[in-house]
Design a protein around this motif. Structure first.
Motif, mmCIF file in Angstrom:
data_model
loop_
_atom_site.group_PDB
_atom_site.id
_atom_site.type_symbol
_atom_site.label_atom_id
_atom_site.label_comp_id
_atom_site.label_asym_id
_atom_site.label_seq_id
_atom_site.Cartn_x
_atom_site.Cartn_y
_atom_site.Cartn_z
ATOM 1 N N HIS A 107 0.641 -1.262 0.015
ATOM 2 C CA HIS A 107 0.082 -0.023 -0.045
ATOM 3 C C HIS A 107 1.107 1.263 0.178
ATOM 4 C CE1 HIS A 107 -3.816 1.904 0.595
ATOM 5 N NE2 HIS A 107 -3.076 3.059 1.591
ATOM 6 N N GLY A 108 2.020 1.103 0.830
ATOM 7 C CA GLY A 108 2.692 2.213 0.741
ATOM 8 C C GLY A 108 3.590 2.463 -0.277
ATOM 9 N N PHE A 109 3.878 1.430 -0.778
ATOM 10 C CA PHE A 109 4.745 1.386 -2.134
ATOM 11 C C PHE A 109 3.908 1.798 -3.269
ATOM 12 C CE2 PHE A 109 5.862 -0.846 -6.247
ATOM 13 C CZ PHE A 109 7.125 -0.576 -6.268
ATOM 14 N N LEU A 110 2.689 1.569 -3.410
ATOM 15 C CA LEU A 110 1.735 2.258 -4.278
ATOM 16 C C LEU A 110 1.802 3.770 -4.356
ATOM 17 C CD1 LEU A 110 -0.877 -0.500 -4.982
ATOM 18 C CD2 LEU A 110 1.199 -0.122 -6.400
ATOM 19 N N HIS A 111 1.592 4.100 -2.964
ATOM 20 C CA HIS A 111 1.397 5.622 -2.685
ATOM 21 C C HIS A 111 2.760 6.122 -3.271
ATOM 22 C CE1 HIS A 111 -2.229 6.394 -0.779
ATOM 23 N NE2 HIS A 111 -2.035 5.598 0.161
ATOM 24 N N LEU A 112 3.937 5.668 -3.075
ATOM 25 C CA LEU A 112 5.412 6.246 -3.624
ATOM 26 C C LEU A 112 5.275 6.307 -4.866
ATOM 27 C CD1 LEU A 112 8.076 4.417 -1.514
ATOM 28 C CD2 LEU A 112 6.784 6.736 -1.095
ATOM 29 N N ASN A 113 4.539 5.430 -5.762
ATOM 30 C CA ASN A 113 4.239 5.443 -7.040
ATOM 31 C C ASN A 113 3.210 6.436 -7.688
ATOM 32 O OD1 ASN A 113 6.718 3.789 -8.464
ATOM 33 N ND2 ASN A 113 6.135 2.825 -6.479
ATOM 34 N N GLY A 114 2.754 7.218 -6.865
ATOM 35 C CA GLY A 114 1.672 8.171 -7.239
ATOM 36 C C GLY A 114 0.188 7.483 -7.212
ATOM 37 N N LYS B 32 -10.596 3.004 -6.323
ATOM 38 C CA LYS B 32 -10.773 1.491 -7.241
ATOM 39 C C LYS B 32 -9.466 1.200 -7.988
ATOM 40 C CE LYS B 32 -13.963 -0.948 -10.603
ATOM 41 N NZ LYS B 32 -12.821 -1.971 -10.296
ATOM 42 N N GLU B 33 -8.763 2.118 -8.570
ATOM 43 C CA GLU B 33 -7.901 1.590 -9.398
ATOM 44 C C GLU B 33 -6.605 1.147 -8.614
ATOM 45 O OE1 GLU B 33 -4.467 3.975 -12.582
ATOM 46 O OE2 GLU B 33 -5.594 5.086 -11.298
ATOM 47 N N MET B 34 -6.072 1.959 -7.348
ATOM 48 C CA MET B 34 -5.227 1.606 -6.482
ATOM 49 C C MET B 34 -5.780 0.294 -5.935
ATOM 50 S SD MET B 34 -3.664 3.720 -3.198
ATOM 51 C CE MET B 34 -2.314 3.127 -2.465
ATOM 52 N N PHE B 35 -6.577 0.033 -5.402
ATOM 53 C CA PHE B 35 -7.137 -1.277 -4.556
ATOM 54 C C PHE B 35 -7.043 -2.531 -5.579
ATOM 55 C CE2 PHE B 35 -9.544 0.862 -0.659
ATOM 56 C CZ PHE B 35 -8.214 1.446 -0.431
ATOM 57 N N ASP B 36 -7.749 -1.990 -6.669
ATOM 58 C CA ASP B 36 -7.686 -3.267 -7.738
ATOM 59 C C ASP B 36 -6.257 -3.642 -8.111
ATOM 60 O OD1 ASP B 36 -10.347 -3.212 -7.675
ATOM 61 O OD2 ASP B 36 -10.462 -2.263 -10.007
ATOM 62 N N LEU B 37 -5.234 -2.707 -8.101
ATOM 63 C CA LEU B 37 -4.000 -3.089 -8.622
ATOM 64 C C LEU B 37 -3.343 -3.671 -7.357
ATOM 65 C CD1 LEU B 37 -1.341 -2.804 -10.398
ATOM 66 C CD2 LEU B 37 -0.942 -0.516 -9.240
ATOM 67 N N GLN B 38 -3.738 -3.320 -6.025
ATOM 68 C CA GLN B 38 -3.054 -3.830 -4.881
ATOM 69 C C GLN B 38 -3.367 -5.394 -4.791
ATOM 70 O OE1 GLN B 38 -3.031 -0.993 -1.223
ATOM 71 N NE2 GLN B 38 -4.950 -2.239 -0.924
ATOM 72 N N LYS B 39 -4.900 -5.653 -5.028
ATOM 73 C CA LYS B 39 -5.455 -6.958 -5.208
ATOM 74 C C LYS B 39 -4.483 -7.758 -6.088
ATOM 75 C CE LYS B 39 -9.432 -9.694 -5.419
ATOM 76 N NZ LYS B 39 -8.744 -10.795 -5.583
ATOM 77 N N GLU B 40 -4.363 -7.141 -7.447
ATOM 78 C CA GLU B 40 -3.763 -7.833 -8.324
ATOM 79 C C GLU B 40 -2.242 -8.469 -8.132
ATOM 80 O OE1 GLU B 40 -2.177 -6.237 -12.601
ATOM 81 O OE2 GLU B 40 -4.173 -5.914 -12.066
ATOM 82 N N ILE B 41 -1.699 -7.339 -7.728
ATOM 83 C CA ILE B 41 -0.271 -7.740 -7.114
ATOM 84 C C ILE B 41 -0.105 -8.794 -5.756
ATOM 85 C CG2 ILE B 41 1.952 -6.653 -6.227
ATOM 86 C CD1 ILE B 41 1.272 -4.184 -7.655
ATOM 87 N N LEU B 42 -1.197 -8.336 -5.009
ATOM 88 C CA LEU B 42 -0.977 -9.642 -3.863
ATOM 89 C C LEU B 42 -1.130 -10.942 -4.320
ATOM 90 C CD1 LEU B 42 -2.582 -7.099 -1.037
ATOM 91 C CD2 LEU B 42 0.005 -8.153 -1.065
#
Length: 159
Positions: A124-131, A141-151
């Protein structure tokens, strides 16, 4: 990707540290970041993260994770043209600070392992670092979908 890992609590186990480093390296490849990217992850107490949250965000409460992006286009910062520094110059994403105590509390609250919660918060913190952000429904939705996809792709699914 170079990740500096600091544990100010002295309770994080080697396997948990390795999980964070491997997951964030996997995430950097998933986002196709340049190879010379670097960042830090620091594990702290609730007391310390509350101090940081109060000082930098004017919120005098302990939180689970805080990210400080180096290149976040803040008006107070000196602008850096990272493209002009050459291919071999390290690209510093910034710093992630995670509360060990909040991680443990939330793992129990959500019914999964400490490792899964630590990985979730680090990503979660890493995605914040990447904008990525979650200030409005579309961005969330975009961030949480990407988070779930990566996990999920990494294999760190909710238990």
């Amino acid at each position: 990707m170079e990740i500096d890992f600091f544990d100010e609590t002295n309770v994080v186990q080697t396997k948990e540290k390795e999980l964070v480093i491997k997951l964030l390296t996997f995430a950097s490849q998933h986002l196709q970041l340049q190879e010379h990217a670097e960042m830090s992850v620091t594990i702290v107490t609730n007391e310390r993260i509350q101090e940081i949250n109060s000082e930098y965000r004017n919120k005098n409460v302990a939180t689970d994770v805080i990210s400080f992006a180096l290149n976040d286009d803040s008006e107070d910062d000196f602008p850096i043209n990272l493209e002009s520094m050459g291919e071999d110059f390290p690209f510093n994403l910034g710093d992630i600070i995670i509360s060990q105590e909040k991680t443990a509390e939330q793992a129990i609250l959500y019914g999964h392992s400490f490792e899964r919660e630590l990985g979730f918060l680090a990503l979660h913190g890493f995605l914040h670092l990447n904008g990525y952000d979650h200030m409005n429904p579309e961005d969330e939705k975009e961030m949480f979908d990407l988070q779930k996809e990566i996990l999920d792709a990494y294999g760190l699914k909710r238990e």
